[in-house]
Design an enzyme around this catalytic site. Structure first.
Site, PDB file in Angstrom:
ATOM      1  N   TRP A  29       0.856  -1.195   0.000  1.00 50.55           N
ATOM      2  CA  TRP A  29       0.000   0.000   0.000  1.00 50.55           C
ATOM      3  C   TRP A  29       0.889   1.241   0.000  1.00 50.55           C
ATOM      4  O   TRP A  29       1.953   1.254   0.624  1.00 50.55           O
ATOM      5  CB  TRP A  29      -0.876   0.027   1.253  1.00 50.55           C
ATOM      6  CG  TRP A  29      -2.306  -0.368   1.035  1.00 50.55           C
ATOM      7  CD1 TRP A  29      -3.374   0.463   0.937  1.00 50.55           C
ATOM      8  CD2 TRP A  29      -2.852  -1.693   0.931  1.00 50.55           C
ATOM      9  NE1 TRP A  29      -4.538  -0.246   0.763  1.00 50.55           N
ATOM     10  CE2 TRP A  29      -4.248  -1.575   0.751  1.00 50.55           C
ATOM     11  CE3 TRP A  29      -2.294  -2.972   0.953  1.00 50.55           C
ATOM     12  CZ2 TRP A  29      -5.084  -2.673   0.600  1.00 50.55           C
ATOM     13  CZ3 TRP A  29      -3.126  -4.062   0.810  1.00 50.55           C
ATOM     14  CH2 TRP A  29      -4.502  -3.907   0.630  1.00 50.55           C
ATOM     15  N   TRP A  86       0.697   4.823   1.044  1.00 52.02           N
ATOM     16  CA  TRP A  86       1.176   5.625   2.190  1.00 52.02           C
ATOM     17  C   TRP A  86       1.651   4.747   3.337  1.00 52.02           C
ATOM     18  O   TRP A  86       2.476   5.165   4.137  1.00 52.02           O
ATOM     19  CB  TRP A  86       0.195   6.719   2.592  1.00 52.02           C
ATOM     20  CG  TRP A  86      -1.142   6.357   3.172  1.00 52.02           C
ATOM     21  CD1 TRP A  86      -1.865   5.234   2.962  1.00 52.02           C
ATOM     22  CD2 TRP A  86      -1.924   7.178   4.054  1.00 52.02           C
ATOM     23  NE1 TRP A  86      -3.053   5.309   3.637  1.00 52.02           N
ATOM     24  CE2 TRP A  86      -3.128   6.476   4.311  1.00 52.02           C
ATOM     25  CE3 TRP A  86      -1.758   8.426   4.651  1.00 52.02           C
ATOM     26  CZ2 TRP A  86      -4.129   6.992   5.138  1.00 52.02           C
ATOM     27  CZ3 TRP A  86      -2.749   8.932   5.468  1.00 52.02           C
ATOM     28  CH2 TRP A  86      -3.915   8.218   5.705  1.00 52.02           C
ATOM     29  N   TYR A  89      -7.685 -11.222  -0.737  1.00 53.49           N
ATOM     30  CA  TYR A  89      -8.077  -9.807  -0.782  1.00 53.49           C
ATOM     31  C   TYR A  89      -9.061  -9.536  -1.907  1.00 53.49           C
ATOM     32  O   TYR A  89      -8.907 -10.055  -3.015  1.00 53.49           O
ATOM     33  CB  TYR A  89      -6.832  -8.916  -0.974  1.00 53.49           C
ATOM     34  CG  TYR A  89      -7.187  -7.439  -0.944  1.00 53.49           C
ATOM     35  CD1 TYR A  89      -7.379  -6.795   0.277  1.00 53.49           C
ATOM     36  CD2 TYR A  89      -7.357  -6.716  -2.117  1.00 53.49           C
ATOM     37  CE1 TYR A  89      -7.735  -5.442   0.314  1.00 53.49           C
ATOM     38  CE2 TYR A  89      -7.707  -5.373  -2.093  1.00 53.49           C
ATOM     39  CZ  TYR A  89      -7.894  -4.738  -0.877  1.00 53.49           C
ATOM     40  OH  TYR A  89      -8.247  -3.412  -0.828  1.00 53.49           O
ATOM     41  N   GLN A 105      -3.314   7.777  -3.307  1.00 52.75           N
ATOM     42  CA  GLN A 105      -3.440   7.876  -1.853  1.00 52.75           C
ATOM     43  C   GLN A 105      -2.726   9.139  -1.373  1.00 52.75           C
ATOM     44  O   GLN A 105      -1.959   9.736  -2.144  1.00 52.75           O
ATOM     45  CB  GLN A 105      -2.861   6.618  -1.172  1.00 52.75           C
ATOM     46  CG  GLN A 105      -3.933   5.790  -0.507  1.00 52.75           C
ATOM     47  CD  GLN A 105      -3.446   4.549   0.186  1.00 52.75           C
ATOM     48  OE1 GLN A 105      -2.271   4.171   0.097  1.00 52.75           O
ATOM     49  NE2 GLN A 105      -4.337   3.887   0.886  1.00 52.75           N
ATOM     50  N   GLY A 140      -7.643   7.439   1.880  1.00 52.75           N
ATOM     51  CA  GLY A 140      -7.076   6.629   2.955  1.00 52.75           C
ATOM     52  C   GLY A 140      -7.996   6.552   4.158  1.00 52.75           C
ATOM     53  O   GLY A 140      -7.702   5.875   5.131  1.00 52.75           O
ATOM     54  N   ASP A 199     -11.336   5.515   4.458  1.00 53.34           N
ATOM     55  CA  ASP A 199     -12.423   4.838   3.745  1.00 53.34           C
ATOM     56  C   ASP A 199     -13.862   5.199   4.150  1.00 53.34           C
ATOM     57  O   ASP A 199     -14.614   5.711   3.352  1.00 53.34           O
ATOM     58  CB  ASP A 199     -12.247   3.326   3.884  1.00 53.34           C
ATOM     59  CG  ASP A 199     -10.889   2.845   3.392  1.00 53.34           C
ATOM     60  OD1 ASP A 199      -9.967   3.654   3.240  1.00 53.34           O
ATOM     61  OD2 ASP A 199     -10.753   1.640   3.143  1.00 53.34           O
ATOM     62  N   TRP A 225     -12.964   4.225  10.307  1.00 51.91           N
ATOM     63  CA  TRP A 225     -12.714   5.677  10.318  1.00 51.91           C
ATOM     64  C   TRP A 225     -13.879   6.468  10.914  1.00 51.91           C
ATOM     65  O   TRP A 225     -13.955   7.681  10.731  1.00 51.91           O
ATOM     66  CB  TRP A 225     -12.395   6.159   8.897  1.00 51.91           C
ATOM     67  CG  TRP A 225     -11.028   5.727   8.465  1.00 51.91           C
ATOM     68  CD1 TRP A 225     -10.701   4.566   7.845  1.00 51.91           C
ATOM     69  CD2 TRP A 225      -9.791   6.429   8.647  1.00 51.91           C
ATOM     70  NE1 TRP A 225      -9.342   4.498   7.629  1.00 51.91           N
ATOM     71  CE2 TRP A 225      -8.763   5.628   8.105  1.00 51.91           C
ATOM     72  CE3 TRP A 225      -9.446   7.663   9.219  1.00 51.91           C
ATOM     73  CZ2 TRP A 225      -7.420   6.005   8.108  1.00 51.91           C
ATOM     74  CZ3 TRP A 225      -8.109   8.053   9.224  1.00 51.91           C
ATOM     75  CH2 TRP A 225      -7.126   7.228   8.676  1.00 51.91           C
ATOM     76  N   GLU A 253      -3.906  -1.875  13.899  1.00 51.60           N
ATOM     77  CA  GLU A 253      -4.140  -0.932  12.794  1.00 51.60           C
ATOM     78  C   GLU A 253      -4.683   0.399  13.327  1.00 51.60           C
ATOM     79  O   GLU A 253      -4.274   1.489  12.907  1.00 51.60           O
ATOM     80  CB  GLU A 253      -5.142  -1.549  11.806  1.00 51.60           C
ATOM     81  CG  GLU A 253      -5.503  -0.639  10.655  1.00 51.60           C
ATOM     82  CD  GLU A 253      -6.365  -1.345   9.599  1.00 51.60           C
ATOM     83  OE1 GLU A 253      -6.773  -2.494   9.835  1.00 51.60           O
ATOM     84  OE2 GLU A 253      -6.605  -0.741   8.543  1.00 51.60           O
TER      85      GLU A 253
HETATM   86  C1  DGY Z   1      -9.310  -1.717   2.108  1.00 52.49           C
HETATM   87  O1  DGY Z   1      -9.311  -2.692   1.350  1.00 52.49           O
HETATM   88  O2  DGY Z   1      -9.940  -1.672   3.158  1.00 52.49           O
HETATM   89  C2  DGY Z   1      -8.443  -0.589   1.809  1.00 52.49           C
HETATM   90  O3  DGY Z   1      -8.579   0.430   2.739  1.00 52.49           O
HETATM   91  C3  DGY Z   1      -8.569  -0.063   0.416  1.00 52.49           C
HETATM   92  O4  DGY Z   1      -7.418   0.704   0.176  1.00 52.49           O
END
Ligand code: DGY
Length: 423
Positions: A31, A33, A79, A100, A154, A156, A345, A388
């Site tokens: 990723w 950033w 993913y 980003q 960034g 979301d 977020w 995270e």
């Molecule tokens: C995710 O997959 O949650 C990421 O934040 C996308 O960049």
């Protein structure tokens, strides 16, 4: 084992050979950033390895200058949405079709103060210049740097984006899909299904126009201005200008960057929500402001912009919020609707945001507030480890464990403390 050692081990476990993933399972690629913050942490003990974080990221750059948000060096079934869903992208390595927050110039300037510094800055300068130019050309609308996707910011599912998302329809022809994020972590920590359908609708649109970035900005289903991208880019432009001068770039290059900075300074006012006394996101098509103080509102200090009155009111908001949470800095205002302490977020505190906010506050002489923001993250890490993000009311870890940028920010601050103890 010391937290320092656990942090180093975390980064080593997430190392995939020249680049570092944020955390295994949930985010199995490089990723944008994340890699920049990771470089900051690794630079405290291995500058060569830190440098490869930067150069591998740049390998994903598109011919138009954009550095995408995710570089797909493989196709990992863990993913979604992976390379197949983003479709054909023009870079040398498959990638997403959005960018980003561009922290790279600032990080490069910071980690290249040693003897190899000027050569390293010169090595990556043109690539970073091209990326900034892309933001100022392909992503700018009437002088305002825009964003076309919440993933690009960034941040979301920050409630700020609901203004733009609520105006969108889910594409009726959206191909079916299976989310993978909710298989790795508690769905209560992640964005809603409706938000995911809209995220995928934007991806579908971008893919349908062959990722023509000017068209994506002008015609895409979502167009908002983000204080995070705005302040990060303004600061990065200033760092880029400093590096241009130091390595002797032509006057025309320096003039171009000065013009971007002047444009950025003027655009700060566009994001000023006078009713809240805060910099907030804004829908570019309607002018509507979001209704909450977020954890990028105080990045005006980091970008060294805003009037004295805007800064004073921003600091007042920070003090108000510090009275509401145990662990600063929540990603969304606890007094605003849609605050949720554990949902990504919508409330949790984020390490990289605390890092930039604390740095900006300290640089601009707001030492007490800077310390409160720094302590918020350090206390959460000491209580729960390298997550995270963290619940700002309890300090519990949320979403991904063994997280790279959390370890990296810890190492960077630890190093700073060790250096100042020596001095
Ligand atoms: C995710 O997959 O949650 C990421 O934040 C996308 O960049």
């Amino acid at each position: 084992m010391s937290l320092k050692q656990i942090a180093i081990d975390t980064l080593a476990k997430n190392d995939r050979g020249g680049f570092t993933i944020p955390t295994a399972g949930l985010y199995p690629y490089q990723w944008n950033w994340d890699s920049a913050f990771v470089a900051l942490g690794i630079a405290t003990y291995d500058i060569d390895r830190a440098w490869s974080e930067i150069t591998t990221l740049i390998e994903g750059q598109w011919p138009d200058g954009m550095i995408p948000s995710i570089i797909f060096r493989s196709d990992d079934p863990d993913y979604f949405p992976g390379p197949a869903r983003w479709g054909k992208t023009p870079g040398a390595i498959p990638s997403t079709g959005v960018s980003q927050p561009p922290v790279l110039a600032t990080v490069v300037r910071q980690i290249t103060s040693g003897p190899q510094g000027p050569a390293r800055r010169a090595e990556v300068f043109d690539a970073i210049f091209a990326w900034h130019k892309w933001f100022h050309d392909a992503r700018t609308v009437d002088g305002i740097v825009a964003t076309v996707h919440p993933w690009e910011t960034g941040r979301d599912n920050c409630p700020e984006w609901n203004i733009g998302l609520d105006k969108m329809e889910v594409a009726p022809e959206l191909p079916p899909y299976t989310r993978m994020d909710n298989k790795h972590v508690n769905p209560a920590f992640r964005p809603s299904q409706e938000q995911y359908d809209k995220y995928l609708t934007i991806v579908h649109f971008g893919n349908s126009i062959g990722w023509d970035q000017r068209r994506l900005t002008d015609e895409g289903p979502f167009l908002m201005a983000d204080p995070n991208i705005h302040f990060v880019l303004l600061r990065a432009d200033k760092d880029l200008l400093a590096m241009a001068t130091e390595i002797g770039k032509p006057a025309a290059v320096c003039e171009q960057i000065r013009a971007w900075i002047a444009k950025g300074e003027a655009a700060s006012d566009y994001l000023w929500n006078d009713e809240l006394g805060a910099f907030t996101a804004r829908d570019i098509r309607t002018g509507e402001f979001s209704k909450g103080f977020s954890n990028c509102s105080a990045l005006c200090f980091y970008a060294d912009t805003g009037t004295p009155d805007q800064r004073r009111r921003t600091a007042d908001n920070l003090r108000r919020i510090a009275g509401k949470v145990e662990f600063m800095l929540p990603s969304w205002d606890p007094d605003a609707p849609e605050f949720e302490a554990q949902r990504y977020w919508c409330g949790p505190l984020w390490p990289q945001m605390n890092y930039m906010t604390a740095l900006g506050l300290a640089e601009q002489g707001e030492h007490d507030l800077g310390q409160i923001v720094r302590n918020g993250l350090c206390d959460a890490i000491e209580k729960s480890g390298f997550w995270e993000c963290f619940n700002p009311l309890t300090g519990e870890g949320c979403v991904g464990a063994n997280f790279s940028w959390t370890a990296a920010v810890w190492l960077s601050w630890q190093h700073e403390t060790e250096q100042s103890d020596v001095a």
